[in-house]
Design a protein around this motif. Structure first.
Motif, PDB file in Angstrom:
ATOM      1  N   LEU A  81       0.473  -1.344  -0.368  1.00  0.00           N
ATOM      2  CA  LEU A  81      -0.212   0.378   0.076  1.00  0.00           C
ATOM      3  C   LEU A  81       1.108   0.809  -0.098  1.00  0.00           C
ATOM      4  CD1 LEU A  81      -3.115  -1.207   2.328  1.00  0.00           C
ATOM      5  CD2 LEU A  81      -2.735  -1.434  -0.101  1.00  0.00           C
ATOM      6  N   GLY A  82       2.405   0.921   0.589  1.00  0.00           N
ATOM      7  CA  GLY A  82       3.123   2.524   0.676  1.00  0.00           C
ATOM      8  C   GLY A  82       3.948   2.002   1.815  1.00  0.00           C
ATOM      9  N   THR A  83       4.794   3.648   1.256  1.00  0.00           N
ATOM     10  CA  THR A  83       6.063   3.279   2.871  1.00  0.00           C
ATOM     11  C   THR A  83       6.068   4.726   3.668  1.00  0.00           C
ATOM     12  OG1 THR A  83       7.470   4.696   0.972  1.00  0.00           O
ATOM     13  CG2 THR A  83       7.245   1.949   0.664  1.00  0.00           C
ATOM     14  N   ARG A  84       6.790   4.368   4.571  1.00  0.00           N
ATOM     15  CA  ARG A  84       6.473   5.582   5.378  1.00  0.00           C
ATOM     16  C   ARG A  84       8.411   5.204   6.300  1.00  0.00           C
ATOM     17  NH1 ARG A  84       4.038   4.709  10.616  1.00  0.00           N
ATOM     18  NH2 ARG A  84       3.986   3.234   9.842  1.00  0.00           N
ATOM     19  N   SER A 114       1.738  -3.872   9.214  1.00  0.00           N
ATOM     20  CA  SER A 114       2.957  -2.788   9.612  1.00  0.00           C
ATOM     21  C   SER A 114       4.196  -3.626   8.776  1.00  0.00           C
ATOM     22  CB  SER A 114       2.143  -1.386   9.098  1.00  0.00           C
ATOM     23  OG  SER A 114       3.319  -0.648   9.494  1.00  0.00           O
ATOM     24  N   ASN A 132       3.545  -0.965   4.646  1.00  0.00           N
ATOM     25  CA  ASN A 132       2.175  -1.312   4.850  1.00  0.00           C
ATOM     26  C   ASN A 132       1.997  -1.770   3.588  1.00  0.00           C
ATOM     27  OD1 ASN A 132       2.303   0.970   7.423  1.00  0.00           O
ATOM     28  ND2 ASN A 132       1.972   2.026   5.866  1.00  0.00           N
TER      29      ASN A 132
END
Length: 154
Positions: A81-84, A114, A132
């Motif tokens: 879904l994405g990265t942080r 996560s 995520n």
């Protein structure tokens, strides 16, 4: 960390040539973490490839915990879904060199998770991020909803 008895082909939904990890080195069930090794291939040497390396380590960890819970079904695919907090500390990876790839589950429920991940060259961190992911229980049903038009209720 104890040596792993898990095989990538049993816990990772990827198949060659998309399997970038060489092997699972260790799994710590209490810490909910995994260490794998990856030898860099030419087409995967840019630093952006670290996202796929870390995603595969996270997917393998999710697959390991499916096995720990008693699942015998094939590894379930997931969707990034994405990265942080992504940090790439090197401009590229050295082709033919083996790196350590780690994933630690910091949150998970039935379908989302996560992971804190890293790619390391010895003690040096080459890349790190929090990933995520969404891993639906019924992938076929989920994929079917992705192809519906708005008029069909999707």
């Amino acid at each position: 960390m104890p040596a792993s008895s898990y095989r990538l082909e049993d816990v990772l939904p990827h198949r060659p040539p998309m399997v970038l990890l060489d092997e699972i080195v260790s799994v710590d069930e209490k810490e909910r973490s995994l260490v794998a090794r990856a030898t860099i291939r030419g087409e995967w040497c840019e630093n952006w490839a670290s996202i796929e390396l870390m995603a595969q380590a996270a997917a393998a960890l999710a697959g390991v915990f499916d096995r720990v819970a008693g699942s015998t079904r094939p590894a379930r695919p997931g969707f990034l879904l994405g990265t942080r907090r992504i940090r790439m500390h090197v401009p590229a990876f050295e082709v033919g060199k083996t790196y350590e790839v780690t994933a630690k589950d910091v949150f998970s429920d039935a379908e989302s998770a996560s992971f804190e991940c890293s790619v390391r060259d010895g003690d040096a961190v080459a890349a790190e991020a929090v990933l995520n992911a969404y891993r639906p229980n019924d992938v076929t049903a989920f994929m079917a909803t992705q192809h519906e038009s708005p008029e069909q209720g999707g």
